[in-house]
Design an enzyme around this catalytic site. Structure first.
Site, PDB file in Angstrom:
ATOM      1  N   PHE A  35       0.812  -1.215   0.000  1.00 48.71           N
ATOM      2  CA  PHE A  35       0.000   0.000   0.000  1.00 48.71           C
ATOM      3  C   PHE A  35       0.843   1.260   0.000  1.00 48.71           C
ATOM      4  O   PHE A  35       0.338   2.360  -0.220  1.00 48.71           O
ATOM      5  CB  PHE A  35      -0.937   0.008   1.209  1.00 48.71           C
ATOM      6  CG  PHE A  35      -1.956  -1.078   1.131  1.00 48.71           C
ATOM      7  CD1 PHE A  35      -3.102  -0.921   0.374  1.00 48.71           C
ATOM      8  CD2 PHE A  35      -1.751  -2.289   1.782  1.00 48.71           C
ATOM      9  CE1 PHE A  35      -4.024  -1.939   0.268  1.00 48.71           C
ATOM     10  CE2 PHE A  35      -2.663  -3.321   1.679  1.00 48.71           C
ATOM     11  CZ  PHE A  35      -3.814  -3.141   0.922  1.00 48.71           C
ATOM     12  N   ASP A 147       7.055 -11.131   9.763  1.00 46.85           N
ATOM     13  CA  ASP A 147       7.244 -11.172   8.301  1.00 46.85           C
ATOM     14  C   ASP A 147       8.707 -10.913   7.935  1.00 46.85           C
ATOM     15  O   ASP A 147       8.997 -10.115   7.050  1.00 46.85           O
ATOM     16  CB  ASP A 147       6.311 -10.172   7.602  1.00 46.85           C
ATOM     17  CG  ASP A 147       6.165 -10.448   6.109  1.00 46.85           C
ATOM     18  OD1 ASP A 147       6.488 -11.584   5.677  1.00 46.85           O
ATOM     19  OD2 ASP A 147       5.730  -9.546   5.384  1.00 46.85           O
TER      20      ASP A 147
HETATM   21  P1  ADP Z   1       4.782  -2.143   2.215  1.00 46.78           P
HETATM   22  O1  ADP Z   1       4.643  -2.182   3.707  1.00 46.78           O
HETATM   23  O2  ADP Z   1       3.625  -1.461   1.567  1.00 46.78           O
HETATM   24  O3  ADP Z   1       5.108  -3.470   1.595  1.00 46.78           O
HETATM   25  P2  ADP Z   1       7.576  -1.514   2.173  1.00 46.78           P
HETATM   26  O4  ADP Z   1       7.951  -1.244   3.561  1.00 46.78           O
HETATM   27  O5  ADP Z   1       7.914  -2.850   1.641  1.00 46.78           O
HETATM   28  O6  ADP Z   1       6.030  -1.201   1.931  1.00 46.78           O
HETATM   29  O7  ADP Z   1       8.246  -0.441   1.243  1.00 46.78           O
HETATM   30  C1  ADP Z   1       8.044  -0.379  -0.160  1.00 46.78           C
HETATM   31  C2  ADP Z   1       9.354  -0.128  -0.901  1.00 46.78           C
HETATM   32  O8  ADP Z   1       9.979   1.014  -0.375  1.00 46.78           O
HETATM   33  C3  ADP Z   1      10.352  -1.231  -0.730  1.00 46.78           C
HETATM   34  O9  ADP Z   1      10.302  -2.109  -1.804  1.00 46.78           O
HETATM   35  C4  ADP Z   1      11.685  -0.524  -0.691  1.00 46.78           C
HETATM   36  O10 ADP Z   1      12.221  -0.435  -1.989  1.00 46.78           O
HETATM   37  C5  ADP Z   1      11.366   0.850  -0.227  1.00 46.78           C
HETATM   38  N1  ADP Z   1      11.758   1.135   1.182  1.00 46.78           N
HETATM   39  C6  ADP Z   1      11.034   0.898   2.294  1.00 46.78           C
HETATM   40  N2  ADP Z   1      11.663   1.330   3.410  1.00 46.78           N
HETATM   41  C7  ADP Z   1      12.847   1.866   2.988  1.00 46.78           C
HETATM   42  C8  ADP Z   1      13.966   2.490   3.652  1.00 46.78           C
HETATM   43  N3  ADP Z   1      13.985   2.654   4.976  1.00 46.78           N
HETATM   44  N4  ADP Z   1      14.989   2.918   2.899  1.00 46.78           N
HETATM   45  C9  ADP Z   1      14.969   2.756   1.551  1.00 46.78           C
HETATM   46  N5  ADP Z   1      13.957   2.189   0.876  1.00 46.78           N
HETATM   47  C10 ADP Z   1      12.902   1.744   1.567  1.00 46.78           C
END
Ligand code: ADP
Length: 297
Positions: A35, A147
């Site tokens: 999301f 997870d």
């Molecule tokens: P969701 O909870 O919707 O799955 P994510 O936490 O996986 O979202 O984040 C989505 C994308 O954002 C990831 O695929 C990653 O590439 C990027 N991302 C998330 N957190 C970080 C961070 N702290 N630093 C750099 N990229 C991040």
């Protein structure tokens, strides 16, 4: 205008946090999760950069994600450890919720895995030690991540592991509590979650076993073409260890990938396995490890 454009257009170039008076400039796009969209963002005054995780309120309401998001923020903001993605702040406007996180510029271990397939024992010890350190901090604070997977293990500029995405995390409220429900589909799901018998900290140990297996073998332990077949294999704990795997690595994986959660080692016990304790843990890895194996020790 397509639905996608509609959402993209509602993210402004300047993000204003009214609580602190800080303005962030939205820089490059990083990636998209279930999301959330993630951008590199910069404090316009201090010039410090962060990861901005942005979730559209419309999308959140449509998918009953509000409670999950609140839980994620509640848990993540209470954490402070070198192997956990740092939580800076969160704020919202009428369109979106914004979470300001420590920036992990070297992406996640998923990209590393795709590039490398198999990593050396030397590298695996470096990564697993940090993952176990981060998870120990979580378990010591009564948090289960639920997870742990390569895509949630982020890497910063120094190739330090940072555990992120607390969207499925939960807090154990009293000693011995078994969680009965989990809204979502963890990647490396433990058999006791599938069997809905109640689960606790041991599910993270199972996931660490899956992560370690994937790093050393090059593919996940229960992978099949369909989720149904994968779940059936997980229920039977049906996986194969390649015969060329070194004994101390195999021993640690076998201990973590046991059907009975009670038989799995606790997070503290993991540090004492030969794989982690028989030689010093590498202090750092060269950047080249993102693409090629380091030279033999
Ligand atoms: P969701 O909870 O919707 O799955 P994510 O936490 O996986 O979202 O984040 C989505 C994308 O954002 C990831 O695929 C990653 O590439 C990027 N991302 C998330 N957190 C970080 C961070 N702290 N630093 C750099 N990229 C991040």
């Amino acid at each position: 205008m397509s639905k996608k454009d509609d959402i993209a257009e509602e993210i402004p170039d300047l993000l204003y946090d009214a609580n602190t008076g800080i303005t962030y400039r939205k820089l490059r796009f990083f990636g998209k999760g279930g999301f959330a969209k993630c951008y590199e963002i910069q404090n316009t005054q201090s010039k410090e950069t962060y990861a901005g995780k942005i979730v559209s309120k419309k999308l959140m309401m449509k998918n009953n994600q509000k409670e999950k998001m609140t839980q994620e923020i509640q848990i993540h903001k209470s954490l402070n450890h070198k192997n956990i993605v740092g939580f800076k702040s969160f704020f919202d406007d009428s369109n979106n919720v914004y979470i300001v996180l420590e920036l992990c510029k070297k992406r996640s271990m998923m990209e590393l895995h795709k590039r490398r397939k198999v990593v050396t024992d030397y590298e695996c010890r470096y990564y697993i030690h940090q993952i176990v350190s981060g998870v120990k901090y979580l378990h010591d604070h009564h948090i289960i991540h639920r997870d742990l997977k390569l895509g949630n293990l982020f890497l910063n500029d120094e190739l330090h592991v940072k555990i992120g995405d607390f969207g499925l995390a939960t807090k154990i409220e009293f000693e011995g509590e078994r969680k009965k429900t989990l809204c979502g589909t963890p990647n490396y799901i433990a058999p006791e979650i599938l069997n809905k018998k109640g689960h606790s900290y041991e599910v993270d140990i199972w996931s660490i076993g899956c992560v370690m297996y994937t790093l050393l073998v090059g593919q996940p332990p229960f992978e099949t073409k369909s989720l149904k077949d994968t779940y059936s294999k997980i229920r039977k704990c049906d996986y194969r260890l390649p015969s060329n795997l070194r004994k101390n690595a195999a021993d640690m994986i076998i201990a973590m990938l046991q059907s009975d959660p009670e038989k799995r080692p606790t997070i503290d016990k993991l540090f004492h396995f030969d794989f982690l304790s028989s030689a010093p843990i590498p202090k750092s890895l060269p950047y080249s490890c993102l693409t090629t194996a380091p030279r033999p020790e």
